[in-house]
Design a protein around this motif. Structure first.
Motif, PDB file in Angstrom:
ATOM      1  N   GLU A 158       0.844  -1.183   0.000  1.00  0.00           N
ATOM      2  CA  GLU A 158       0.000   0.000   0.000  1.00  0.00           C
ATOM      3  C   GLU A 158       0.887   1.244   0.000  1.00  0.00           C
ATOM      4  O   GLU A 158       1.781   1.385   0.830  1.00  0.00           O
ATOM      5  CB  GLU A 158      -0.927   0.011   1.227  1.00  0.00           C
ATOM      6  N   GLY A 159       0.635   2.126  -0.923  1.00  0.00           N
ATOM      7  CA  GLY A 159       1.430   3.344  -0.999  1.00  0.00           C
ATOM      8  C   GLY A 159       1.166   4.072  -2.294  1.00  0.00           C
ATOM      9  O   GLY A 159       0.207   3.786  -3.017  1.00  0.00           O
ATOM     10  N   MET A 217       8.183   1.372  -8.157  1.00  0.00           N
ATOM     11  CA  MET A 217       8.736   1.834  -6.881  1.00  0.00           C
ATOM     12  C   MET A 217       7.645   2.597  -6.147  1.00  0.00           C
ATOM     13  O   MET A 217       7.002   3.483  -6.717  1.00  0.00           O
ATOM     14  CB  MET A 217       9.976   2.704  -7.107  1.00  0.00           C
ATOM     15  N   MET A 218       7.422   2.247  -4.890  1.00  0.00           N
ATOM     16  CA  MET A 218       6.292   2.765  -4.137  1.00  0.00           C
ATOM     17  C   MET A 218       6.769   3.546  -2.910  1.00  0.00           C
ATOM     18  O   MET A 218       7.667   3.105  -2.193  1.00  0.00           O
ATOM     19  CB  MET A 218       5.407   1.607  -3.658  1.00  0.00           C
ATOM     20  N   VAL A 219       6.137   4.693  -2.681  1.00  0.00           N
ATOM     21  CA  VAL A 219       6.383   5.468  -1.471  1.00  0.00           C
ATOM     22  C   VAL A 219       5.401   4.975  -0.416  1.00  0.00           C
ATOM     23  O   VAL A 219       4.179   5.104  -0.589  1.00  0.00           O
ATOM     24  CB  VAL A 219       6.185   6.969  -1.727  1.00  0.00           C
ATOM     25  N   LEU A 251       5.906   5.980  -7.333  1.00  0.00           N
ATOM     26  CA  LEU A 251       6.826   7.109  -7.397  1.00  0.00           C
ATOM     27  C   LEU A 251       6.434   8.104  -8.486  1.00  0.00           C
ATOM     28  O   LEU A 251       6.633   9.309  -8.335  1.00  0.00           O
ATOM     29  CB  LEU A 251       8.256   6.605  -7.626  1.00  0.00           C
ATOM     30  N   HIS A 252       5.841   7.625  -9.582  1.00  0.00           N
ATOM     31  CA  HIS A 252       5.499   8.545 -10.671  1.00  0.00           C
ATOM     32  C   HIS A 252       4.387   9.509 -10.274  1.00  0.00           C
ATOM     33  O   HIS A 252       4.182  10.533 -10.940  1.00  0.00           O
ATOM     34  CB  HIS A 252       5.110   7.774 -11.933  1.00  0.00           C
ATOM     35  N   GLN A 253       3.662   9.209  -9.183  1.00  0.00           N
ATOM     36  CA  GLN A 253       2.613  10.103  -8.718  1.00  0.00           C
ATOM     37  C   GLN A 253       3.101  11.049  -7.622  1.00  0.00           C
ATOM     38  O   GLN A 253       2.398  11.994  -7.250  1.00  0.00           O
ATOM     39  CB  GLN A 253       1.422   9.295  -8.192  1.00  0.00           C
ATOM     40  N   ALA A 254       4.294  10.810  -7.099  1.00  0.00           N
ATOM     41  CA  ALA A 254       4.831  11.624  -6.007  1.00  0.00           C
ATOM     42  C   ALA A 254       5.641  12.793  -6.555  1.00  0.00           C
ATOM     43  O   ALA A 254       6.133  12.761  -7.683  1.00  0.00           O
ATOM     44  CB  ALA A 254       5.702  10.762  -5.097  1.00  0.00           C
TER      45      ALA A 254
END
Length: 303
Positions: free
Chosen positions: A78-79, A176-178, A82-85
């Motif tokens: 869940e997160g 890649m997930m934040v 990276l492309h949305q951050a």
């Protein structure tokens, strides 16, 4: 989709847990799933990054094979992708350091099928210019030709002299997930035995976007990676060439695949505009100036 050999389904359990079921009816998926499940299982217990957990079958296996279909069940991270951050210097630094810790863990993981054929393997790149005719004419096609020629003539002959290991091989901003527990990494389907610096080159190539910086903002991610795993002199020299070659490979393969599967073109080309913009930023760098930019990034950028 018709362009994908794997099918991914979200599974929502009554207790609120959200899982991911991956299945395929293709023969080549068996080795891919064996690799993916073994890699994720082997990463459990390591710190400094987040990876999905594989849920074993009732018989204790990591995956199932039945009546021509294979698959596995994994937890969902869940997160925020990276492309949305917002790609702040701090976030990119933390992304780079987490990727390096992932690579340190993968170096210790024993997995089957690490040498299976993978389209995105670095060993395929020198032949990708056979797809050149799928590119629209113009400056991007010209930059791709230059980047791939540099790769074939300068980078590829020296790759045997850098460290090789099991790698993720696709740490894109979609994978890649934040998360609240740190940076997470998903989709190990392209993972294989390749140069370790390949993971850094791929991740860095995707975050090149700021035309005011020599490496387009990838400086911060490179600095984060190098704060955990020091780059050798040769790796620092080859990195920009690898980044440009990866951008070019992505452009070539996805223009070709969108021609084969026009109905899926929008999804297939989701990273192409970013790669084209990044390549335009890196194009002016020569071997020496690229190496200098990498060395400067490693020494100057801190979180």
């Amino acid at each position: 989709m018709s362009s994908e050999v794997e099918r991914t389904i979200e599974v929502n359990l009554s207790d609120g847990r959200r899982l991911i079921l991956k299945t395929s009816a293709t023969a080549e998926a068996v080795d891919s799933f064996r690799f993916q499940t073994a890699a994720m299982a082997g990463l459990q217990g390591f710190t400094g990054f987040v990876a999905p957990e594989v849920l074993r079958t009732t018989s204790g296996a990591l995956m199932f094979e039945q009546e021509g279909t294979c698959g596995y069940l994994q937890t969902r991270i869940e997160g925020m992708p990276l492309h949305q951050a917002t790609p702040t210097p701090d976030l990119l630094f933390r992304t780079g350091s987490a990727l390096a810790r992932l690579d340190l863990a993968l170096e210790l993981v024993s997995v089957p099928a690490a040498h299976r054929p993978v389209l995105w393997h670095v060993g395929c790149w020198s032949r990708l210019m056979e797809l050149e005719h799928y590119l629209p004419s113009g400056s991007i096609a010209d930059s791709v030709r230059v980047a791939m020629a540099e790769y074939a003539e300068f980078v590829e002959p020296q790759l045997s002299d850098v460290a090789w290991q099991v790698t993720h091989n696709d740490p894109s901003p979609f994978n890649m997930m934040v998360t609240g527990q740190g940076m997470g990494f998903i989709d190990f389907g392209d993972g294989c035995w390749s140069p370790r610096i390949q993971d850094l080159a791929i991740a860095a190539s995707h975050v090149v976007g700021d035309s005011t910086l020599p490496l387009g903002g990838a400086e911060h991610l490179i600095a984060g990676y190098a704060s955990v795993i020091a780059l050798s002199a040769l790796e620092a020299k080859l990195l920009v060439g690898l980044m440009r070659a990866r951008q070019s490979a992505l452009i070539l393969v996805n223009y070709w695949r969108s021609h084969l599967f026009p109905a899926d073109a929008q999804y297939i080309k989701k990273n192409v505009a970013r790669a084209e913009h990044g390549l335009s930023i890196l194009a002016p760098l020569g071997v020496a100036s690229g190496e200098a930019a990498v060395l400067a990034a490693m020494s100057s950028f801190q979180p």
